[in-house]
Design a protein around this motif. Structure first.
Motif, PDB file in Angstrom:
ATOM      1  N   ALA A  79       0.815  -1.227   0.000  1.00 42.14           N
ATOM      2  CA  ALA A  79       0.000   0.000   0.000  1.00 42.14           C
ATOM      3  C   ALA A  79       0.845   1.272   0.000  1.00 42.14           C
ATOM      4  O   ALA A  79       0.882   2.019   0.968  1.00 42.14           O
ATOM      5  N   THR A  80       1.540   1.513  -1.114  1.00 43.95           N
ATOM      6  CA  THR A  80       2.149   2.832  -1.330  1.00 43.95           C
ATOM      7  C   THR A  80       1.530   3.382  -2.609  1.00 43.95           C
ATOM      8  O   THR A  80       1.102   2.599  -3.479  1.00 43.95           O
ATOM      9  N   LEU A  81       1.501   4.686  -2.735  1.00 42.70           N
ATOM     10  CA  LEU A  81       0.931   5.278  -3.950  1.00 42.70           C
ATOM     11  C   LEU A  81       1.709   4.808  -5.179  1.00 42.70           C
ATOM     12  O   LEU A  81       1.120   4.453  -6.199  1.00 42.70           O
ATOM     13  N   GLU A  82       3.045   4.748  -5.005  1.00 38.83           N
ATOM     14  CA  GLU A  82       3.872   4.314  -6.139  1.00 38.83           C
ATOM     15  C   GLU A  82       3.571   2.859  -6.499  1.00 38.83           C
ATOM     16  O   GLU A  82       3.424   2.508  -7.671  1.00 38.83           O
ATOM     17  N   GLY A  83       3.496   2.023  -5.460  1.00 38.24           N
ATOM     18  CA  GLY A  83       3.258   0.596  -5.689  1.00 38.24           C
ATOM     19  C   GLY A  83       1.920   0.351  -6.360  1.00 38.24           C
ATOM     20  O   GLY A  83       1.813  -0.380  -7.352  1.00 38.24           O
ATOM     21  N   ARG A  84       0.885   0.977  -5.834  1.00 38.85           N
ATOM     22  CA  ARG A  84      -0.454   0.746  -6.379  1.00 38.85           C
ATOM     23  C   ARG A  84      -0.579   1.338  -7.795  1.00 38.85           C
ATOM     24  O   ARG A  84      -1.321   0.809  -8.625  1.00 38.85           O
ATOM     25  N   THR A  85       0.158   2.426  -8.071  1.00 43.82           N
ATOM     26  CA  THR A  85       0.129   2.984  -9.424  1.00 43.82           C
ATOM     27  C   THR A  85       0.860   2.037 -10.381  1.00 43.82           C
ATOM     28  O   THR A  85       0.360   1.744 -11.477  1.00 43.82           O
ATOM     29  N   ASP A  86       2.006   1.523  -9.953  1.00 45.39           N
ATOM     30  CA  ASP A  86       2.743   0.571 -10.805  1.00 45.39           C
ATOM     31  C   ASP A  86       1.916  -0.700 -11.039  1.00 45.39           C
ATOM     32  O   ASP A  86       1.950  -1.282 -12.123  1.00 45.39           O
ATOM     33  N   MET A  87       1.182  -1.135 -10.016  1.00 42.89           N
ATOM     34  CA  MET A  87       0.323  -2.320 -10.199  1.00 42.89           C
ATOM     35  C   MET A  87      -0.738  -2.024 -11.251  1.00 42.89           C
ATOM     36  O   MET A  87      -1.029  -2.846 -12.125  1.00 42.89           O
ATOM     37  N   GLY A  88      -1.299  -0.815 -11.183  1.00 40.15           N
ATOM     38  CA  GLY A  88      -2.308  -0.416 -12.163  1.00 40.15           C
ATOM     39  C   GLY A  88      -1.739  -0.362 -13.570  1.00 40.15           C
ATOM     40  O   GLY A  88      -2.380  -0.786 -14.538  1.00 40.15           O
ATOM     41  N   GLU A  89      -0.499   0.130 -13.692  1.00 40.31           N
ATOM     42  CA  GLU A  89       0.168   0.174 -15.010  1.00 40.31           C
ATOM     43  C   GLU A  89       0.285  -1.244 -15.565  1.00 40.31           C
ATOM     44  O   GLU A  89       0.095  -1.479 -16.752  1.00 40.31           O
ATOM     45  N   LYS A  90       0.627  -2.181 -14.695  1.00 39.92           N
ATOM     46  CA  LYS A  90       0.752  -3.577 -15.141  1.00 39.92           C
ATOM     47  C   LYS A  90      -0.586  -4.107 -15.631  1.00 39.92           C
ATOM     48  O   LYS A  90      -0.662  -4.809 -16.638  1.00 39.92           O
ATOM     49  N   VAL A  91      -1.644  -3.753 -14.902  1.00 44.40           N
ATOM     50  CA  VAL A  91      -2.981  -4.196 -15.320  1.00 44.40           C
ATOM     51  C   VAL A  91      -3.279  -3.635 -16.715  1.00 44.40           C
ATOM     52  O   VAL A  91      -3.745  -4.359 -17.606  1.00 44.40           O
ATOM     53  N   LEU A  92      -2.978  -2.345 -16.917  1.00 43.79           N
ATOM     54  CA  LEU A  92      -3.238  -1.716 -18.225  1.00 43.79           C
ATOM     55  C   LEU A  92      -2.466  -2.437 -19.337  1.00 43.79           C
ATOM     56  O   LEU A  92      -3.022  -2.727 -20.403  1.00 43.79           O
ATOM     57  N   ILE A  93      -1.198  -2.729 -19.062  1.00 44.30           N
ATOM     58  CA  ILE A  93      -0.367  -3.380 -20.096  1.00 44.30           C
ATOM     59  C   ILE A  93      -0.897  -4.780 -20.392  1.00 44.30           C
ATOM     60  O   ILE A  93      -0.975  -5.205 -21.543  1.00 44.30           O
ATOM     61  N   ASN A  94      -1.283  -5.490 -19.335  1.00 41.26           N
ATOM     62  CA  ASN A  94      -1.813  -6.845 -19.557  1.00 41.26           C
ATOM     63  C   ASN A  94      -3.088  -6.807 -20.392  1.00 41.26           C
ATOM     64  O   ASN A  94      -3.275  -7.623 -21.307  1.00 41.26           O
ATOM     65  N   ILE A  95      -3.959  -5.845 -20.109  1.00 39.98           N
ATOM     66  CA  ILE A  95      -5.216  -5.769 -20.878  1.00 39.98           C
ATOM     67  C   ILE A  95      -4.919  -5.364 -22.323  1.00 39.98           C
ATOM     68  O   ILE A  95      -5.426  -5.958 -23.275  1.00 39.98           O
ATOM     69  N   LYS A  96      -4.093  -4.356 -22.467  1.00 40.95           N
ATOM     70  CA  LYS A  96      -3.832  -3.809 -23.819  1.00 40.95           C
ATOM     71  C   LYS A  96      -3.180  -4.864 -24.713  1.00 40.95           C
ATOM     72  O   LYS A  96      -3.594  -5.059 -25.861  1.00 40.95           O
ATOM     73  N   THR A  97      -2.175  -5.565 -24.190  1.00 44.99           N
ATOM     74  CA  THR A  97      -1.503  -6.573 -25.029  1.00 44.99           C
ATOM     75  C   THR A  97      -2.485  -7.690 -25.387  1.00 44.99           C
ATOM     76  O   THR A  97      -2.513  -8.166 -26.520  1.00 44.99           O
ATOM     77  N   HIS A  98      -3.323  -8.058 -24.433  1.00 42.11           N
ATOM     78  CA  HIS A  98      -4.295  -9.127 -24.695  1.00 42.11           C
ATOM     79  C   HIS A  98      -5.272  -8.691 -25.797  1.00 42.11           C
ATOM     80  O   HIS A  98      -5.546  -9.445 -26.728  1.00 42.11           O
ATOM     81  N   ILE A  99      -5.744  -7.460 -25.669  1.00 38.97           N
ATOM     82  CA  ILE A  99      -6.726  -6.963 -26.645  1.00 38.97           C
ATOM     83  C   ILE A  99      -6.093  -6.810 -28.023  1.00 38.97           C
ATOM     84  O   ILE A  99      -6.739  -7.040 -29.043  1.00 38.97           O
TER      85      ILE A  99
END
Ligand code: 8YV
Length: 328
Positions: A294-314
């Motif tokens: 639970a750090t702002l940096e950590g949760r933002t980086d986790m979100g970036e990973k989610v975005l990349i995973n969705i985008k590459t899949h799509i």
């Protein structure tokens, strides 16, 4: 006409920057109120969505997945642990599951180290005393804890987070021991000056501090069972920033109550957010509400990973952080 954007349903509130990008890239349905989905709402979501973005608070079990609509091809989990998702059913139904490893390693290792220090040095106990106005002044024998320097730390699960904890622990003068399904590469072992124990039981009986860093899987459920906890020395401390289910919480609580072990630092619990009420009464435990990443940096980086995973899949590629049922 531009192609239709995929419907991405996000079950919890994510950092603003991530939500904004989700809106730009996808037909994103956000949860700005951050109220956890009920089972019925999860079922509605998997019926409709092309992509579901759940978190640790959503139980995506067989009952939910059996109702998934034909469009649901990806579950892009926000978080590294995936024990709340029925991976076998997802695989049967051809649904890809991704997670967010690496980016939360250092934050989780920091939280672990904080607990490894806080419990033996009685940090929160002292803080409570000061706030309650109970401090009457310094004395040579007042609130003595135990020294960390020179003690033995036994790490259960020597993956990314286990190794990050080992690096920190070395700096604090702890000697590193570990138990893992597989022995780590000799170079890593040498760097960490780590001692490998094939037998978890043997390691437990010899350590001053135990820290858990394995995922929760059927094989690690209650890995620290009542029997194994009894192998610990009475001066030992237990720290858990992995998953509550890896420890038999009731057995641990009983041992703490009877001073059969010295203390525990817990960031995770078997039935979150519920905690065994008896733990709340004990002074020799430090309890944290699942804040490992639970750090702002950590949760933002986790979100970036989610975005990349969705985008590459799509875009028709294999997303980088695919979780395979066989990995667990
Ligand atoms: C996350 C975690 O906060 O990533 C994990 O597995 O336990 C936490 O650090 C949580 O999973 C978010 O869903």
């Amino acid at each position: 006409m531009a192609p239709k954007k995929p419907l991405v349903i996000v079950t919890r509130k994510l950092p603003d920057a991530i939500e904004t990008r989700m809106m730009e890239l996808f037909d994103a349905r956000l949860n700005v109120d951050d109220r956890a989905f009920t089972k019925a709402e999860l079922i509605e979501a998997v019926k409709e969505a092309d992509v579901l973005v759940p978190t640790v608070t959503d139980r995506i079990d067989g009952g939910v997945l059996s109702q998934a609509g034909p469009n649901l091809r990806l579950i892009a989990n926000f978080g590294a642990g995936v024990d709340h998702i029925d991976l076998a059913t997802a695989r049967e139904r051809g649904i890809t599951v991704t997670n967010t490893p690496d980016v939360l390693t250092e934050d989780t290792a920091d939280m672990t180290m904080a607990l490894i220090l806080a419990v033996p040095r009685r940090l929160t106990e002292g803080e409570r005393l000061v706030r309650a106005g109970g401090w009457t002044g310094w004395s040579p024998t007042f609130m003595l804890g135990r020294r960390i320097w020179g003690k033995r730390l036994g790490i259960i699960g020597m993956g990314r987070i286990g190794q990050a904890v080992a690096r920190r622990a070395k700096g604090f003068g702890l000697s590193v021991h570990y138990h893992n399904r597989r022995r780590v590469h000799p170079e890593i072992e040498a760097e960490l000056e780590a001692t490998y124990w094939e037998s978890l039981d043997q390691m437990l009986a010899r350590m001053d501090v135990i820290s858990i860093h394995c995922p929760h899987t059927p094989a690690t459920y209650h890995l620290l069972s009542a029997r194994r906890l009894k192998l610990l020395q009475p001066h030992a401390y237990v720290v858990n920033t992995a998953r509550g289910n890896v420890i038999d919480e009731n057995a641990l609580t009983r041992m703490l109550q009877r001073d059969e072990i010295a203390g525990a630092g817990l960031d995770v619990f078997e039935n979150e957010p519920a905690i065994n009420p008896k733990l709340l009464e004990l002074d020799n435990v430090v309890l944290v509400p699942h804040l490992g990443s639970a750090t702002l940096e950590g949760r933002t980086d986790m979100g970036e990973k989610v975005l990349i995973n969705i985008k590459t899949h799509i875009d028709g590629h294999n997303p980088p952080d695919r979780v395979l049922a066989s990995m667990l």
